[in-house]
Design a protein around this motif. Structure first.
Motif, PDB file in Angstrom:
ATOM      1  N   UNK A  84       0.823  -1.207   0.000  1.00  0.00           N
ATOM      2  CA  UNK A  84       0.000   0.000   0.000  1.00  0.00           C
ATOM      3  C   UNK A  84       0.860   1.261   0.000  1.00  0.00           C
ATOM      4  N   UNK A  85       2.014   1.201   0.660  1.00  0.00           N
ATOM      5  CA  UNK A  85       2.960   2.321   0.553  1.00  0.00           C
ATOM      6  C   UNK A  85       3.301   2.580  -0.912  1.00  0.00           C
ATOM      7  N   UNK A  86       3.595   1.509  -1.627  1.00  0.00           N
ATOM      8  CA  UNK A  86       3.947   1.622  -3.049  1.00  0.00           C
ATOM      9  C   UNK A  86       2.761   2.136  -3.863  1.00  0.00           C
ATOM     10  N   UNK A  87       1.577   1.602  -3.599  1.00  0.00           N
ATOM     11  CA  UNK A  87       0.381   2.026  -4.331  1.00  0.00           C
ATOM     12  C   UNK A  87       0.179   3.529  -4.185  1.00  0.00           C
ATOM     13  N   UNK A  88       0.211   4.023  -2.949  1.00  0.00           N
ATOM     14  CA  UNK A  88      -0.098   5.434  -2.725  1.00  0.00           C
ATOM     15  C   UNK A  88       1.090   6.358  -2.970  1.00  0.00           C
ATOM     16  N   UNK A  89       2.260   5.790  -3.195  1.00  0.00           N
ATOM     17  CA  UNK A  89       3.366   6.572  -3.746  1.00  0.00           C
ATOM     18  C   UNK A  89       3.239   6.725  -5.249  1.00  0.00           C
ATOM     19  N   UNK A  90       2.466   5.812  -5.864  1.00  0.00           N
ATOM     20  CA  UNK A  90       2.328   5.772  -7.317  1.00  0.00           C
ATOM     21  C   UNK A  90       1.109   6.541  -7.807  1.00  0.00           C
ATOM     22  N   UNK A  91      -0.003   6.419  -7.087  1.00  0.00           N
ATOM     23  CA  UNK A  91      -1.251   7.082  -7.477  1.00  0.00           C
ATOM     24  C   UNK A  91      -1.821   7.820  -6.277  1.00  0.00           C
ATOM     25  N   UNK A  92      -2.673   8.802  -6.530  1.00  0.00           N
ATOM     26  CA  UNK A  92      -3.197   9.610  -5.425  1.00  0.00           C
ATOM     27  C   UNK A  92      -4.489   9.063  -4.839  1.00  0.00           C
ATOM     28  N   UNK A  93      -5.056   8.040  -5.492  1.00  0.00           N
ATOM     29  CA  UNK A  93      -6.250   7.380  -4.981  1.00  0.00           C
ATOM     30  C   UNK A  93      -6.319   5.991  -5.595  1.00  0.00           C
ATOM     31  N   UNK A  94      -7.021   5.074  -4.937  1.00  0.00           N
ATOM     32  CA  UNK A  94      -7.110   3.718  -5.476  1.00  0.00           C
ATOM     33  C   UNK A  94      -8.266   2.973  -4.833  1.00  0.00           C
ATOM     34  N   UNK A  95      -8.787   2.027  -5.594  1.00  0.00           N
ATOM     35  CA  UNK A  95      -9.732   1.031  -5.086  1.00  0.00           C
ATOM     36  C   UNK A  95      -8.916  -0.213  -4.788  1.00  0.00           C
ATOM     37  N   UNK A  96      -9.067  -0.766  -3.583  1.00  0.00           N
ATOM     38  CA  UNK A  96      -8.205  -1.860  -3.142  1.00  0.00           C
ATOM     39  C   UNK A  96      -9.008  -3.137  -2.966  1.00  0.00           C
ATOM     40  N   UNK A  97      -8.532  -4.216  -3.573  1.00  0.00           N
ATOM     41  CA  UNK A  97      -9.149  -5.529  -3.441  1.00  0.00           C
ATOM     42  C   UNK A  97      -8.081  -6.565  -3.136  1.00  0.00           C
ATOM     43  N   UNK A  98      -8.385  -7.456  -2.218  1.00  0.00           N
ATOM     44  CA  UNK A  98      -7.527  -8.615  -1.987  1.00  0.00           C
ATOM     45  C   UNK A  98      -8.088  -9.796  -2.754  1.00  0.00           C
ATOM     46  N   UNK A  99      -7.322 -10.855  -2.808  1.00  0.00           N
ATOM     47  CA  UNK A  99      -7.669 -11.971  -3.685  1.00  0.00           C
ATOM     48  C   UNK A  99      -8.864 -12.790  -3.223  1.00  0.00           C
ATOM     49  N   UNK A 100      -9.437 -12.450  -2.060  1.00  0.00           N
ATOM     50  CA  UNK A 100     -10.619 -13.162  -1.595  1.00  0.00           C
ATOM     51  C   UNK A 100     -11.823 -12.239  -1.416  1.00  0.00           C
ATOM     52  N   UNK A 101     -11.743 -11.030  -1.958  1.00  0.00           N
ATOM     53  CA  UNK A 101     -12.818 -10.044  -1.808  1.00  0.00           C
ATOM     54  C   UNK A 101     -13.494  -9.823  -3.156  1.00  0.00           C
ATOM     55  N   UNK A 102     -14.637 -10.450  -3.340  1.00  0.00           N
ATOM     56  CA  UNK A 102     -15.323 -10.426  -4.634  1.00  0.00           C
ATOM     57  C   UNK A 102     -16.359  -9.298  -4.649  1.00  0.00           C
ATOM     58  N   UNK A 103     -16.137  -8.263  -5.472  1.00  0.00           N
ATOM     59  CA  UNK A 103     -17.038  -7.110  -5.461  1.00  0.00           C
ATOM     60  C   UNK A 103     -18.241  -7.283  -6.384  1.00  0.00           C
ATOM     61  N   UNK A 104     -19.345  -6.690  -5.975  1.00  0.00           N
ATOM     62  CA  UNK A 104     -20.489  -6.535  -6.869  1.00  0.00           C
ATOM     63  C   UNK A 104     -20.102  -5.512  -7.933  1.00  0.00           C
ATOM     64  N   UNK A 105     -20.615  -5.601  -9.159  1.00  0.00           N
ATOM     65  CA  UNK A 105     -20.248  -4.626 -10.201  1.00  0.00           C
ATOM     66  C   UNK A 105     -20.458  -3.173  -9.792  1.00  0.00           C
ATOM     67  N   UNK A 106     -21.470  -2.885  -8.977  1.00  0.00           N
ATOM     68  CA  UNK A 106     -21.730  -1.495  -8.586  1.00  0.00           C
ATOM     69  C   UNK A 106     -20.714  -0.971  -7.588  1.00  0.00           C
ATOM     70  N   UNK A 107     -19.890  -1.844  -7.005  1.00  0.00           N
ATOM     71  CA  UNK A 107     -18.863  -1.420  -6.048  1.00  0.00           C
ATOM     72  C   UNK A 107     -17.900  -0.418  -6.668  1.00  0.00           C
ATOM     73  N   UNK A 108     -17.512  -0.639  -7.913  1.00  0.00           N
ATOM     74  CA  UNK A 108     -16.500   0.209  -8.548  1.00  0.00           C
ATOM     75  C   UNK A 108     -17.035   1.628  -8.782  1.00  0.00           C
ATOM     76  N   UNK A 109     -18.248   1.741  -9.283  1.00  0.00           N
ATOM     77  CA  UNK A 109     -18.811   3.074  -9.518  1.00  0.00           C
ATOM     78  C   UNK A 109     -19.031   3.807  -8.200  1.00  0.00           C
ATOM     79  N   UNK A 110     -19.517   3.085  -7.202  1.00  0.00           N
ATOM     80  CA  UNK A 110     -19.713   3.667  -5.859  1.00  0.00           C
ATOM     81  C   UNK A 110     -18.408   4.244  -5.325  1.00  0.00           C
ATOM     82  N   UNK A 111     -17.330   3.470  -5.392  1.00  0.00           N
ATOM     83  CA  UNK A 111     -16.030   3.954  -4.914  1.00  0.00           C
ATOM     84  C   UNK A 111     -15.554   5.151  -5.728  1.00  0.00           C
ATOM     85  N   UNK A 112     -15.650   5.037  -7.035  1.00  0.00           N
ATOM     86  CA  UNK A 112     -15.131   6.096  -7.897  1.00  0.00           C
ATOM     87  C   UNK A 112     -15.854   7.422  -7.661  1.00  0.00           C
ATOM     88  N   UNK A 113     -17.158   7.390  -7.560  1.00  0.00           N
ATOM     89  CA  UNK A 113     -17.903   8.631  -7.371  1.00  0.00           C
ATOM     90  C   UNK A 113     -17.596   9.273  -6.020  1.00  0.00           C
TER      91      UNK A 113
END
Length: 307
Positions: A84-113
């Motif tokens: 996460x240090x690397x992620x937030x050194x690279x970009x100013x915002x991010x949606x984070x998922x681990x390999x066992x966290x299955x999102x509903x399709x609406x999760x991405x738009x909700x986070x982005x907005x």
């Protein structure tokens, strides 16, 4: 979709494939992949880690793929924290998922907005995808504000918030910080739950990263955005998991669709009713009694309610 996605993987190609397909459907423009290395005492990890990493090669949309792969095993705490240090050194915002966290399709738009809406609001430090109740006031608003920043099963944040992260939570030794967190969390049960986590993290008795993240949020009186319906299903319960070995199925296995456009709360204010309800669901009297017993040695801090 315009927001980068950070994807944390290890040695579970089966769940990695499922989550990857959800990401593939969303088609983020940037995919930052963090992988831990195989454990030296687990020979099958070499094969399984390689299989999980090979799934990333399936990216077939217009996407910048960035990889941060460890050659040796760093463990759940150090690997995710350093990733996460690397992620937030690279970009100013991010949606984070681990390999066992299955999102509903609406999760991405909700986070982005909401990443866009609250990008400059220092009060908001994290956007959660999981709600411990399954559903909460979905007919009146799309999300609410909470001082309970757990669990991080699919979430989003900004580099401005992550800069407060200290894996060793050294500030927990400062009495004024403890008093500040207590004043911010009036619910006894929720507060006790965090005190137990912070003691374990401070004494380095647990190999995890998220408890230190909770500390970063609460020690700065930060708020979490919680969706009105559960948007992420946890696939990781079972014997191969690091921390969630029991097969608890309550609300972690079901997701719901979030309606758009989002209905925003009238003001940025903590939903106290939600905290009352989540306490009833999460903390039985038996668990509370056990927690009080565990915390009694730390009464010297200021936990007067343990009397």
């Amino acid at each position: 979709m315009k927001t980068p996605v950070a994807f944390f993987i290890f040695n579970r190609p089966d769940t990695t494939e499922k989550v990857f397909q959800a990401i593939r459907q969303a088609q983020p423009p940037q995919l930052l992949v963090v992988a831990d290395g195989p454990r030296p005492d687990q020979p099958e990890d070499v094969r399984d880690c390689a299989a999980a990493r090979s799934i990333i090669e399936q990216v077939d949309w217009d996407c910048q793929v960035m990889k941060n792969y460890a050659d040796v095993n760093l463990g759940c705490g150090r690997r995710v924290a350093s990733g996460l240090d690397w992620v937030f050194d690279t970009v100013d915002r991010a949606i984070i998922l681990e390999d066992d966290c299955l999102p509903h399709p609406s999760f991405f738009r909700y986070c982005e907005e909401l990443l866009e809406k609250y990008q400059d609001d220092e009060r908001i430090m994290t956007i959660l995808g999981t709600i411990g109740l399954g559903r909460w006031k979905p007919d009146s608003q799309s999300y609410h504000f909470s001082y309970w920043p757990s669990p991080v099963w699919g979430w989003a944040s900004w580099s401005r918030a992550w800069r407060y992260y200290d894996h060793n939570i050294k500030a927990w030794a400062i009495p004024a910080v403890k008093r500040k967190i207590r004043a911010f969390m009036p619910e006894d049960a929720l507060f006790m739950g965090m005190v137990w986590r912070f003691e374990q993290a401070y004494q380095q008795k647990v190999d995890t990263w998220d408890w230190s993240w909770y500390f970063a949020i609460l020690s700065h009186s930060g708020l979490a955005i919680v969706p009105s319906v559960n948007l992420v299903s946890n696939l990781g319960f079972g014997p191969k998991a690091t921390h969630t070995k029991s097969r608890r199925q309550r609300v972690v296995g079901r997701t719901y669709s979030l309606n758009f456009p989002l209905t925003h709360p009238k003001e940025v204010a903590i939903d106290r009713d939600y905290h009352t309800e989540i306490t009833k669901v999460t903390w039985s009297q038996k668990i509370l009694a056990q927690l009080k017993a565990k915390l009694r040695p730390y009464k010297r801090y200021f936990l007067k309610f343990l009397d």
